[in-house]
Structures are given as structure tokens and as C-alpha cells.
Scaffold this motif. Structure first.
Motif, PDB file in Angstrom:
ATOM      1  N   TYR A   1     -14.438  18.342  20.645  1.00 26.11           N
ATOM      2  CA  TYR A   1     -15.625  19.074  21.064  1.00 26.11           C
ATOM      3  C   TYR A   1     -15.368  20.564  20.887  1.00 26.11           C
ATOM      4  CZ  TYR A   1     -17.051  14.712  23.291  1.00 26.11           C
ATOM      5  OH  TYR A   1     -17.398  13.400  23.523  1.00 26.11           O
TER       6      TYR A   1
ATOM      7  N   CYS B   1     -18.171  25.639  24.153  1.00 27.11           N
ATOM      8  CA  CYS B   1     -19.531  25.443  24.654  1.00 27.11           C
ATOM      9  C   CYS B   1     -19.782  26.436  25.796  1.00 27.11           C
ATOM     10  CB  CYS B   1     -19.667  24.005  25.139  1.00 27.11           C
ATOM     11  SG  CYS B   1     -21.225  23.619  25.908  1.00 27.11           S
TER      12      CYS B   1
ATOM     13  N   ASP C   1     -22.084  26.803  27.938  1.00 31.21           N
ATOM     14  CA  ASP C   1     -22.553  26.259  29.223  1.00 31.21           C
ATOM     15  C   ASP C   1     -21.693  25.076  29.660  1.00 31.21           C
ATOM     16  OD1 ASP C   1     -23.471  24.539  27.269  1.00 31.21           O
ATOM     17  OD2 ASP C   1     -25.427  24.224  28.198  1.00 31.21           O
ATOM     18  N   PHE C   2     -20.361  25.249  29.540  1.00 29.34           N
ATOM     19  CA  PHE C   2     -19.452  24.166  29.887  1.00 29.34           C
ATOM     20  C   PHE C   2     -19.682  23.727  31.335  1.00 29.34           C
ATOM     21  CE2 PHE C   2     -15.622  21.979  31.097  1.00 29.34           C
ATOM     22  CZ  PHE C   2     -15.351  21.226  29.966  1.00 29.34           C
TER      23      PHE C   2
ATOM     24  N   ALA D   1     -22.325  21.466  31.855  1.00 31.33           N
ATOM     25  CA  ALA D   1     -23.688  20.949  31.849  1.00 31.33           C
ATOM     26  C   ALA D   1     -23.799  19.536  31.276  1.00 31.33           C
ATOM     27  CB  ALA D   1     -24.601  21.896  31.061  1.00 31.33           C
ATOM     28  N   GLU D   2     -22.899  19.153  30.393  1.00 35.25           N
ATOM     29  CA  GLU D   2     -22.975  17.855  29.719  1.00 35.25           C
ATOM     30  C   GLU D   2     -22.209  16.779  30.487  1.00 35.25           C
ATOM     31  OE1 GLU D   2     -24.671  17.313  26.830  1.00 35.25           O
ATOM     32  OE2 GLU D   2     -25.279  19.413  26.699  1.00 35.25           O
ATOM     33  N   ALA D   3     -22.606  15.537  30.267  1.00 39.14           N
ATOM     34  CA  ALA D   3     -21.941  14.417  30.946  1.00 39.14           C
ATOM     35  C   ALA D   3     -20.460  14.355  30.586  1.00 39.14           C
ATOM     36  CB  ALA D   3     -22.630  13.102  30.601  1.00 39.14           C
ATOM     37  N   TRP D   4     -20.104  14.620  29.311  1.00 33.23           N
ATOM     38  CA  TRP D   4     -18.691  14.545  28.925  1.00 33.23           C
ATOM     39  C   TRP D   4     -17.878  15.649  29.609  1.00 33.23           C
ATOM     40  CZ3 TRP D   4     -15.673  18.154  26.516  1.00 33.23           C
ATOM     41  CH2 TRP D   4     -16.299  19.173  25.803  1.00 33.23           C
ATOM     42  N   HIS D   5     -18.504  16.798  29.890  1.00 28.00           N
ATOM     43  CA  HIS D   5     -17.809  17.873  30.610  1.00 28.00           C
ATOM     44  C   HIS D   5     -17.384  17.375  31.988  1.00 28.00           C
ATOM     45  CE1 HIS D   5     -20.575  21.004  28.364  1.00 28.00           C
ATOM     46  NE2 HIS D   5     -19.715  20.424  27.557  1.00 28.00           N
ATOM     47  N   ARG D   6     -18.339  16.790  32.706  1.00 31.02           N
ATOM     48  CA  ARG D   6     -18.048  16.301  34.062  1.00 31.02           C
ATOM     49  C   ARG D   6     -17.008  15.185  34.029  1.00 31.02           C
ATOM     50  NH1 ARG D   6     -23.349  17.410  33.760  1.00 31.02           N
ATOM     51  NH2 ARG D   6     -24.026  15.269  33.488  1.00 31.02           N
ATOM     52  N   GLU D   7     -17.114  14.295  33.033  1.00 29.71           N
ATOM     53  CA  GLU D   7     -16.130  13.214  32.893  1.00 29.71           C
ATOM     54  C   GLU D   7     -14.733  13.791  32.659  1.00 29.71           C
ATOM     55  OE1 GLU D   7     -15.427   9.219  30.155  1.00 29.71           O
ATOM     56  OE2 GLU D   7     -16.579  10.897  29.319  1.00 29.71           O
TER      57      GLU D   7
ATOM     58  N   ASP E   1     -19.520  17.587  17.612  1.00 30.66           N
ATOM     59  CA  ASP E   1     -20.481  18.610  17.189  1.00 30.66           C
ATOM     60  C   ASP E   1     -19.847  19.396  16.062  1.00 30.66           C
ATOM     61  OD1 ASP E   1     -22.455  18.119  19.179  1.00 30.66           O
ATOM     62  OD2 ASP E   1     -21.223  19.180  20.629  1.00 30.66           O
TER      63      ASP E   1
END
Length: 196
Positions: free
Chosen positions: A7, A10, A12-13, A15-21, A194
Motif C-alpha cells: 500500500y 496515504c 488520510d491514514f 480512514a480505510e478498513a485495512w488501516h484499522r486492521e 494502489d
């Protein structure tokens, strides 16, 4: 069999589901070694490329982060070991030639199974593809990360060891030429999530 996702940075690190995971995974790994952390949030995350190794069941087995040195304000390496800038001068490199590694973690169920080393190789592949000539990392000493890396081609920049209370370890600066690290190695395939 592992899959390796890459990845790009980013802004806005988080904000995405993979960030939280990823943050929850890192928090879980840190708790397994005795740190009182729920999720592992760090200000370098938004600036970094993230490598995620996934097990067959899709769970994260390991992760690592590589950040362009020129984007780090401040660089943890240069903050702890200001003499690291001498490495750049000596080798005729600039900050845009370097990736700073960090947050190299493997789930305890997958340790000693090659996941950690595969992440290192994946990081070397990414470094070469990004045109980077050097990678450096503050490798932990308590669980032997520094020994594993030096045994496999990394070089200690000095004999200095630094306390890093934030990760509950002592660290030493290690460097590697990614292209040389890959010589004779089977390169892991990377799935670029991405474009970068």
C-alpha cells in the motif's frame, strides 16, 4: 503460502478498513510481547509504504513499513543516531535514495516460519522498484531482530544501542543495499493495491 500486499503512502491514514486492521494487528503483536497497547498508531504511517503478509485464511501474518527518508520530519534514525547522515555523505547518497524501515512485526503464530524474512525481501523488492539505493532500520535487540538481519546481509552502522521505550526494546541502526540483499534470493511476488 503467503501473499504480500503493498500500500502506498496515504494522507488520510486511518480512514480505510485495512488501516484499522493493520493498526489492530500491530497492537496485538505489541501486547503479545508485554506492551500495554490497544492499537499501534504512529505519525509515520501516513508517509509510508506498508507491506502486509497474509496467511491463507486472509489474516495478517506480518507487516512492515518503509518510509521515504525525505518525507520524515523527523526521521527516527537521524534523531537517535545523527551520525547516520555520515553514511549518506560517505556513499554519495541523498535522502531521496533511502527508505527508513519500521514496525516490522510478525504474529506469534507465524514466527519462525519465514514470514519475517519474506517481509524483508518484499521490502527489498519494493525499494529497488522505487529506485532506492539504501534501506535503514532501527532493529530491536531484545528478541534478536538485529542478529537475524545482520546474519542475512544487513550491516550495523556502529556499536551503539539506543533505548526505545515506545516499543519496549533497545535498537541499533542497520543498513542494507536492497539490490545486493536480493542477489541469489527468490523474490516474493507483491500485489500493489494502489498505483504509486
Amino acid at each position: 503460502m503467503m501473499t504480500f500486499e503493498v500500500y502506498p503512502p496515504c494522507a488520510d491514514f486511518g480512514a480505510e478498513a485495512w488501516h484499522r486492521e493493520l493498526l489492530e494487528f500491530r497492537g496485538r503483536v505489541l501486547r503479545s510481547i508485554g506492551m500495554a497497547v490497544t492499537v499501534d498508531v504512529d505519525d509515520h504511517d501516513a508517509l509510508a509504504y506498508h507491506l502486509i503478509a497474509r496467511a491463507l485464511d486472509g489474516a495478517i501474518a506480518g507487516a512492515a513499513r518503509l518510509a521515504p527518508l525525505e518525507d520524515l520530519r523527523p526521521s527516527r534514525v537521524l534523531t537517535l543516531e545523527p551520525q547516520a547522515s555520515d553514511i549518506l555523505r560517505r556513499d554519495g547518497l541523498t535522502s531521496s535514495d533511502v527508505l527508513e524501515g519500521g514496525r516490522w512485526m510478525v504474529d506469534e503464530r507465524h514466527r519462525r516460519g519465514g514470514v519475517g524474512w519474506s517481509l524483508v525481501l518484499a521490502g527489498a523488492v519494493l525499494s529497488v522498484r522505487l529506485g532506492r539505493k539504501l534501506a535503514w532500520v532501527l532493529a530491536g535487540t531484545a528478541r534478536g531482530q538485529d542478529l537475524l538481519l545482520t546474519k542475512n546481509g544487513f550491516r550495523a552502522a556502529s556499536d551503539r544501542v539506543h533505548a526505545m521505550p515506545g516499543v519496549g526494546d533497545h535498537v541499533r541502526l542497520l543498513t542494507v543495499r536492497p539490490d545486493r540483499l536480493l542477489e541469489g534470493q527468490r523474490e516474493p511476488e507483491l500485489d500493489y493495491v494502489d498505483e504509486y
